[in-house]
Structures are given as C-alpha cells and as structure tokens.
Write an enzyme that holds these catalytic residues in place. Structure first.
Site, PDB file in Angstrom:
ATOM      1  CG  ASP A  59      -1.930   1.103   1.256  1.00 50.42           C
ATOM      2  OD1 ASP A  59      -1.835   2.002   0.414  1.00 50.42           O
ATOM      3  OD2 ASP A  59      -2.817   1.073   2.119  1.00 50.42           O
TER       4      ASP A  59
ATOM      5  CG  HIS B 288      -6.709   2.643  -5.638  1.00 48.13           C
ATOM      6  ND1 HIS B 288      -7.669   3.517  -5.187  1.00 48.13           N
ATOM      7  CD2 HIS B 288      -5.639   2.789  -4.815  1.00 48.13           C
ATOM      8  CE1 HIS B 288      -7.203   4.167  -4.134  1.00 48.13           C
ATOM      9  NE2 HIS B 288      -5.976   3.749  -3.886  1.00 48.13           N
TER      10      HIS B 288
END
Length: 433
Positions: A247, A341
């Site tokens: 992430d 994303h």
C-alpha cells in the site's frame, strides 16, 4: 485510499539510535526516577550508532544488564523544524484522538494545555517519565520511536476568538459520494496523533495526554491503529494493508526536490504561525473484507492495478518500475484497467496532486454476523488540502474500482503547525502571537 504510502522503515531509518540497557529489579513508586534513568547504554554493536556506559541499578547492588533491542532504543527528537510523526517511517502502534475545549475554556486555557502537552511529549519521546504522577505503564521500555503530533481543527478558532488566524486551507472538506460519515467521530477542536513501536509506550502517551487535558478539554473521539513492527521483515519494505496489498509505492520521499513544496507550508507562507507546518486529513476507511476476499487474485490485482505479491504494476517490471498506462495485452485490453486504483491516483493523472500517506490499519472487533470492523486509519499530509487530498478524492469519486470495497466513515482536517523550538510549545505562535 490514494496509492501513496510510506515504506515501513527499519530501525536504522527511524531516527537516532541509542543502544540502551535496562536495570534488573524495580524502583519504588514515586521515587522520581525517570524511565530513561532506568536505561543505561550497552557497548557498541552492529545496531549502535555510538553509545557507551553502564547499567543503572538501584540501592548499592547494580545487576547485569541486557541491551534493549533497536526497536526500543530508537528516539525521535521533539524540538525539530517540522513536528515529529510526519516524515518518520510507519510505527507499529498508533492512537488518534480528538478533543473539544470544555465549555468556558478559551485561548488562555488552550495555551496552557498546549504548553502541558508539549512538555509531556518532549519528556516521553526522550524516554522519561511523563511527570510526577506517571502511571509507570512504560517504565521498562525505551523511547521506542515515540512521536506525538498536535493539530488544530476548524472549530478551534471560533472557540478561542482567533477566527482571523484561521487558514483558508482549513475550510471544511467537500462532501464525497463515498462518504458515510459518523459526525460524532469526525473533526474536533484539537487533534493528537501518537505513534510508537511498542504498544505500551503508545498507550502510556495516550493516557498522559488525556490526563493533561484536565478540565480544559474532553475527548471527542479516539481510534487505535497498528502496522507491522519494524524488523519483522527481512528488509525494510512498503507496508501491506488489511487487503494484503502493498500500500503506497509512490509515496513522496523527503529527498525529492519538490517534497517540501508539496508537504509543508513554506516559512514565508500564510498565516505566519503555520510556517513549516502541514495539513492532516484523517479518515476512517472501513474495508469490506468479506466482499474483497471473494474476488480471485486476478480480480483483486485488476482493482488495484498492481501485483499482490510484489507491488509491480500490471504493465510489468518491479514495484518501482514506472507504470505504462498505454500498454495493452494480446487482446488489446489495457494492462492496467482504466478504473484501477493505482492508475487513478497517479499524480500525473491529477494535475500533479500528491499527498504523503502515513496510515495505520485498525480492527475494532467482529459483529454478530461475523463481519469484521476493520480497515485503514487514513492520515495524509500536504501543504494545502485543496491541492492535495481534495482533487485526488474527487477523481476517485468518479470511478475508482476500489470504491465498492471500502466505506469512508469519519473525517477530519487539522492544521498542524511547525515544530516547537527549544523552550517553546507547539502552537505558541498562534496562541501568543
């Protein structure tokens, strides 16, 4: 969740390291001896930047000492240009807490509170006791990279008669289509971020801050988070979130030429009291893990636009290989889907908008249906949220594939002034200017 995040830093990346030792035996309560006084310094090892000395015992019989691990001995400085807790690596344990000033409390009470908080933060970050009424929760631990960061919410300025000093950048964030906000867990007059690499050290700081608030302020909301402990992987690497994804590969890095411009208010900026400060956007983002985990590995990777195993873009290469947005597969389909994303959050797809993400994961239990209340305590930093978080979130609102697997449940925006100089407290330029 924008793609950008901070790699988990190993001990050597987190700040100055002092290899310390803990004394055997206890110290009577109320003795006035600080946590740090209980910690001597061991001979140099491969983890030490330079320390020497002996263990501190009590009475007349010092015992053999055991060196603290590097996780416990790492100290972050309080008196710095930018407040601690912004550019340091991810910490293993965190607490986010917002306060509202009590009825009748104003500028004078707020100044006294920030002075107390700053004094407590300096002591705790140095591995000392919080004060004469220390709870001893962290007595045996070193500083453990503890950081405390303080900010002001939009409502603080009206409550203290300082409306003319309120920055334009602190105007409330716009509504977003993915918001399902709990107003009772959003915003607040004052905000404190606590991080450490030891859970007891972090809790100790939270308790000290709450006690310091006294009658001047009361807790509005509080959230607990965690990350992987530094040293738990073979080498420092980008963190994984609760979806199992690396992430934040593209987080801005302090060494980049435009880092300060993007993240910190310049010394010549306005208002003057925000010089060297930053703005924190805080969001509690629930991950709908049951739905996410029903997806195949390939479907998950298409949602994100990166390989789950190593964070490499679906266009090829390694985690740090630039994403090729034009690359297609044998069928002519984009390698990185148009709504992935990682594609949507790229700065070059958002007019250069960039944020410094420094989040914590959270897990607040499992409901009666077996659904976990878990996700991300999203914290991001920028010089101006109107040029950082807002354009990114608006773009995500318009078609991010990840949006159906997450829910934004709380929201906050806080002005975080620059670090306090020696002999000063955080926010002194605002409260005494």
């Amino acid at each position: 969740m924008a793609e950008q995040s901070i790699p988990v830093a190993g001990p050597e990346e987190s700040g100055s390291v002092e290899e310390s030792t803990s004394a055997a035996g206890g110290i009577p309560a109320g003795s006035g001896i600080s946590r740090r006084a209980l910690l001597g310094t061991a001979g140099a090892t491969g983890l030490v930047l330079g320390a020497a000395g002996g263990a501190v015992g009590y009475a007349s019989a010092p015992a053999a000492a055991t060196p603290l691990t590097s996780v416990g001995s790492t100290e972050v400085m309080f008196h710095v240009k930018h407040q601690p807790g912004i550019t340091e690596g991810l910490q293993a344990r965190g607490h986010l807490v917002a306060f509202d000033l009590a009825a009748g409390a104003g500028r004078k009470e707020a100044a006294a509170l920030l002075r107390r908080w700053s004094q407590t933060a300096r002591r705790l970050m140095a591995g000392e006791a919080s004060g004469s009424d220390d709870t001893d929760v962290a007595r045996d631990a070193g500083p453990s990279s503890l950081t405390l960061t303080f900010g002001f919410g939009h409502s603080f300025f009206a409550r203290t008669g300082l409306e003319k000093q309120r920055p334009v950048a602190l105007d409330p964030l716009p509504d977003f289509s993915s918001d399902q906000l709990d107003r009772s867990r959003s915003n607040g007059d004052l905000w404190v971020q606590i991080g450490a690499d030891d859970a007891l050290v972090a809790f100790h700081a939270l308790r000290a801050i709450q006690k310091d608030a006294g009658s001047a302020a009361k807790v509005r909301w509080q959230m607990n988070g965690f990350n992987r402990t530094p040293g738990a992987t073979a080498h420092p690497m980008t963190a994984r979130n609760l979806m199992g994804q690396l992430d934040g590969t593209r987080n801005p890095k302090p060494g980049e030429s435009d880092f300060d411009r993007r993240i910190f208010v310049p010394e010549s900026g306005t208002p003057a009291w925000m010089a060297n400060g930053s703005y924190a956007v805080v969001r509690r983002i629930r991950m709908l893990l049951d739905d996410w985990e029903k997806l195949s590995l390939g479907a998950q990777e298409d949602v994100i636009g990166r390989r789950k195993a190593n964070g490499a873009a679906l266009s090829g290469g390694t985690e740090t290989t630039p994403m090729n947005l034009e690359k297609t597969d044998a069928k002519g389909n984009l390698a990185v889907p148009i709504n992935a994303h990682a594609r949507i959050t790229r700065p070059d797809q958002n007019g250069g908008a960039a944020i410094l993400r420094r989040p914590f994961s959270y897990h607040d239990g499992i409901d009666a249906d077996g659904v976990p209340d878990a996700g991300l305590l999203f914290v991001c930093w920028q010089a101006d949220p109107l040029r950082g978080f807002v354009p990114l979130q608006r773009k995500l609102d318009r078609g991010d594939a990840l949006s159906q697997y997450i829910r934004h449940e709380s929201n906050g925006l806080f002005a975080v002034p620059g670090g306090a100089a020696e002999g000063e407290y955080v926010g002194q330029g605002l409260l005494e200017g």
